[in-house]
Design a protein around this motif. Structure first.
Motif, PDB file in Angstrom:
ATOM      1  N   PRO A   1       0.789  -1.238   0.000  1.00  0.00           N
ATOM      2  CA  PRO A   1       0.000   0.000   0.000  1.00  0.00           C
ATOM      3  C   PRO A   1       0.821   1.287   0.000  1.00  0.00           C
ATOM      4  O   PRO A   1       0.412   2.266  -0.598  1.00  0.00           O
ATOM      5  N   GLU A   2       1.992   1.293   0.620  1.00  0.00           N
ATOM      6  CA  GLU A   2       2.750   2.542   0.612  1.00  0.00           C
ATOM      7  C   GLU A   2       3.189   2.926  -0.796  1.00  0.00           C
ATOM      8  O   GLU A   2       3.368   4.091  -1.100  1.00  0.00           O
ATOM      9  N   TYR A   3       3.352   1.937  -1.652  1.00  0.00           N
ATOM     10  CA  TYR A   3       3.710   2.245  -3.031  1.00  0.00           C
ATOM     11  C   TYR A   3       2.553   2.931  -3.753  1.00  0.00           C
ATOM     12  O   TYR A   3       2.751   3.827  -4.551  1.00  0.00           O
ATOM     13  N   TRP A   4       1.352   2.501  -3.465  1.00  0.00           N
ATOM     14  CA  TRP A   4       0.179   3.102  -4.081  1.00  0.00           C
ATOM     15  C   TRP A   4      -0.070   4.497  -3.517  1.00  0.00           C
ATOM     16  O   TRP A   4      -0.561   5.376  -4.212  1.00  0.00           O
ATOM     17  N   ASP A   5       0.280   4.717  -2.251  1.00  0.00           N
ATOM     18  CA  ASP A   5       0.102   6.038  -1.640  1.00  0.00           C
ATOM     19  C   ASP A   5       1.130   7.046  -2.139  1.00  0.00           C
ATOM     20  O   ASP A   5       0.919   8.249  -2.022  1.00  0.00           O
ATOM     21  N   ASN A   6       2.252   6.554  -2.659  1.00  0.00           N
ATOM     22  CA  ASN A   6       3.326   7.422  -3.157  1.00  0.00           C
ATOM     23  C   ASN A   6       3.739   6.985  -4.560  1.00  0.00           C
ATOM     24  O   ASN A   6       4.860   6.520  -4.771  1.00  0.00           O
ATOM     25  N   PRO A   7       2.840   7.134  -5.535  1.00  0.00           N
ATOM     26  CA  PRO A   7       3.170   6.665  -6.889  1.00  0.00           C
ATOM     27  C   PRO A   7       4.283   7.509  -7.513  1.00  0.00           C
ATOM     28  O   PRO A   7       4.479   8.675  -7.152  1.00  0.00           O
ATOM     29  N   ILE A   8       4.973   6.919  -8.458  1.00  0.00           N
ATOM     30  CA  ILE A   8       5.956   7.651  -9.253  1.00  0.00           C
ATOM     31  C   ILE A   8       5.219   8.690 -10.091  1.00  0.00           C
ATOM     32  O   ILE A   8       5.684   9.809 -10.266  1.00  0.00           O
TER      33      ILE A   8
END
Length: 116
Positions: free
Chosen positions: A84-91
């Motif tokens: 989920p942290e990747y989805w909260d901080n997308p490129i």
């Protein structure tokens, strides 16, 4: 009438997990009488590039809502437990109701990833 997928030139290093990106006109989506309301949901397409460690995801947010927009995410592939942290901080996060703008952005992302 059979819906057609939006033509995309998907490079060979991207895996299509699913693709439901149909040629429809969201500008005509004003209420529940829109015949393609069900096509505008959170899971339109999901592509993975294992070599570069990236996910390209397209959805309609809010799902099946006339107020929605296409939302395109480019995120790093992470551990499934901490994902989920990747989805909260997308490129990259890009929104548009215009199918041509989204298609152009997808192709630009493919080009940029290929050249990085």
């Amino acid at each position: 009438m059979t819906l057609q997928l939006v033509p995309l030139e998907i490079p060979s290093d991207w895996t299509v997990v699913w693709n439901h990106f149909f040629e429809i006109n969201p500008d005509d989506f004003h209420d529940e009488s829109y015949p393609y309301e069900m096509e505008l949901h959170e899971d339109i397409f999901y592509f993975r590039n294992e070599k570069k460690g990236l996910i390209l995801d397209l959805g309609w947010y809010p799902s099946m809502s006339p107020e929605g927009t296409y939302t395109l995410y480019l995120v790093k592939i992470g551990d499934e437990e901490t994902g989920p942290e990747y989805w909260d901080n997308p490129i990259l996060k890009y929104r548009s109701r215009n199918i041509n703008e989204i298609t152009n952005k997808i192709h630009k992302i493919f080009d940029k990833v290929a050249n990085d």
